[in-house]
Scaffold this active site. Structure first.
Site, short mmCIF file in Angstrom:
data_model
loop_
_atom_site.label_atom_id
_atom_site.label_comp_id
_atom_site.label_asym_id
_atom_site.label_seq_id
_atom_site.Cartn_x
_atom_site.Cartn_y
_atom_site.Cartn_z
N TYR A 142 -25.49 -39.41 -3.85
CA TYR A 142 -25.67 -40.39 -4.90
C TYR A 142 -27.13 -40.79 -5.08
O TYR A 142 -27.53 -41.28 -6.13
CB TYR A 142 -24.84 -41.65 -4.61
CG TYR A 142 -23.35 -41.47 -4.71
CD1 TYR A 142 -22.79 -40.26 -5.11
CD2 TYR A 142 -22.49 -42.50 -4.39
CE1 TYR A 142 -21.43 -40.09 -5.20
CE2 TYR A 142 -21.11 -42.34 -4.47
CZ TYR A 142 -20.59 -41.13 -4.87
OH TYR A 142 -19.22 -40.97 -4.96
N LYS A 192 -18.13 -32.11 6.58
CA LYS A 192 -17.79 -30.76 6.13
C LYS A 192 -18.73 -29.79 6.84
O LYS A 192 -19.42 -28.97 6.23
CB LYS A 192 -17.91 -30.66 4.61
CG LYS A 192 -17.30 -29.39 4.01
CD LYS A 192 -15.81 -29.25 4.23
CE LYS A 192 -15.28 -27.99 3.54
NZ LYS A 192 -13.89 -27.69 3.92
N ASP A 224 -11.49 -32.24 4.11
CA ASP A 224 -10.28 -31.80 3.44
C ASP A 224 -9.05 -32.04 4.32
O ASP A 224 -8.00 -32.48 3.85
CB ASP A 224 -10.38 -30.34 3.00
CG ASP A 224 -11.02 -29.44 4.04
OD1 ASP A 224 -11.47 -29.93 5.09
OD2 ASP A 224 -11.08 -28.22 3.81
N ASP A 248 -16.34 -42.53 -0.49
CA ASP A 248 -15.90 -43.00 -1.80
C ASP A 248 -14.51 -42.45 -2.11
O ASP A 248 -13.59 -43.18 -2.50
CB ASP A 248 -16.91 -42.55 -2.86
CG ASP A 248 -16.70 -43.21 -4.22
OD1 ASP A 248 -15.74 -43.99 -4.36
OD2 ASP A 248 -17.50 -42.95 -5.13
N ASP A 252 -10.59 -44.53 -1.66
CA ASP A 252 -9.71 -44.69 -2.82
C ASP A 252 -8.36 -44.05 -2.56
O ASP A 252 -7.31 -44.58 -2.98
CB ASP A 252 -10.35 -44.07 -4.06
CG ASP A 252 -11.40 -44.98 -4.70
OD1 ASP A 252 -11.69 -46.04 -4.10
OD2 ASP A 252 -11.92 -44.65 -5.76
#
Length: 363
Positions: A142, A192, A224, A248, A252
């Protein structure tokens, strides 16, 4: 009475509605312990752009840095979708996080027993789930540079950069290990590392910090797999630490364990500053209808009491009131189901019920 000043940034959509409820409950809870809450409200996000031509002004940023504690509603909406990136409401949020240096985002995921039926998952899977997601908030993709668009020999492309330094990873990791010491003493670091260089540095840096906390168990999980495990067996997690992008998405996803994203508060901490906001968005489709769920904003106010005001009892009282309202069966539309003992309630009614159930200490 002592006085504490809080900057409020209601923002867009349902932001003003839930922020009003949160401030009302916050003032009542703190007043019981001899603390008067003074608020200074500023336009922010789309509302800031409409008034000032900027989603956040330098004056507002300076005010937030001066007073250190900020309660935010929500930003964004279709009205501002066509603005350039630096003028969009979300740009204000990223700038505020960066200016305040609030690098540690705490997102507690707790399933209220009375709301176990509100989730689409089976009750036996989610009951007693209690996870703290620790998301790095001021680094990663970001904020990475370069960020650019190019022609690419007639084939347009865009470039974003995911970058983390050892120090950035280690300061958020320490927050996670310290939090775990107060809980079940388990940290799961999510990355990852099988694909990304930034994740390989992340994993190595977390392991270096783990050596300082021999009493806390560290495990690693690929993002994942973690997304799947959150749905398959959420109770396996205690504290989860991860980067900005993964945090993020995962937080959620974890919202659905609680039945609604309208239930999730957050605290963003760093350098003595605190930014508190519900995880949900601005929900422009229900703005002004009195249907918004204020519980995430109110729970964020409880976190403000705990982490910035050093008022643990006031925080506990707010959280107890939230539990009591839910146990009494009051539900906003996002968590309502036609079960015996439940009552459909609007934002204002939920606010009033919270005040009724707010524990007032004996004098």
């Amino acid at each position: 009475m002592t006085k504490q000043t809080i900057i409020t940034l209601p923002g867009d959509g349902i932001g003003p509605e839930v922020t009003t409820a949160a401030v009302t409950v916050l003032k009542a809870a703190c007043s019981s312990f001899g603390t008067e809450i003074e608020t200074i409200e500023r336009p922010f996000g789309g509302a800031g752009y409409d008034r000032d031509g900027e989603p956040v002004t330098q004056e507002t940023l300076e005010l937030c840095k001066q007073h250190k504690f900020v309660l935010l509603g929500a930003v964004g909406g279709p009205k501002w979708d066509d603005l350039s990136a630096e003028k969009r409401p979300e740009a204000a949020l990223l700038k505020l996080r960066k200016e305040l240096g609030v690098y540690a985002n705490l997102r507690p995921i707790r399933v209220h027993p009375s709301l176990a039926g509100a989730s689409t998952l089976k009750k036996e899977v989610i009951t007693e789930t209690d996870i703290l997601i620790m998301r790095e908030l001021t680094g990663g993709i970001y904020f990475g540079r370069p960020r650019t668009n190019g022609a690419g020999n007639g084939d347009p492309y865009s470039l974003d950069t995911m970058s983390y330094s050892r120090s950035e990873v280690q300061r958020i990791s320490r927050k996670a290990f310290e939090a775990a010491r107060l809980r079940d003493k388990r940290v799961c670091s999510v990355d990852k590392a099988n694909v990304l260089e930034s994740s390989r540095l992340w994993r190595k840096s977390v392991e270096e910090v783990a050596a300082e906390y021999p009493d806390v168990e560290l495990t690693h999980m690929l993002v994942d797999n973690c997304a799947m495990q959150l749905i398959r067996n959420p109770k396996q997690f205690d504290v989860m630490v991860t980067g900005n992008l993964f945090g993020d998405i995962l937080s959620d996803e974890a919202a659905m364990l609680t039945g609604s994203i309208g239930m999730l508060p957050s605290a963003s901490l760093g350098d003595g500053n605190g930014l508190y906001e519900p995880v949900h968005g601005s929900a422009p489709d229900i703005a002004g209808k009195g249907e918004a769920n204020p519980l995430a904003a109110v729970a964020s106010a409880a976190l403000l009491c705990r982490y910035s005001l050093d008022m643990e009892e006031a925080a506990n009282n707010i959280e107890t009131a939230i539990h009591a309202v839910l146990d009494a069966g009051y539900r906003t539309p996002d968590i309502y189901s036609e079960e015996p003992g439940t009552t459909l309630a609007g934002t204002k009614e939920m606010e009033q019920k919270l005040l009724e159930y707010l524990t007032v200490p004996a004098t």
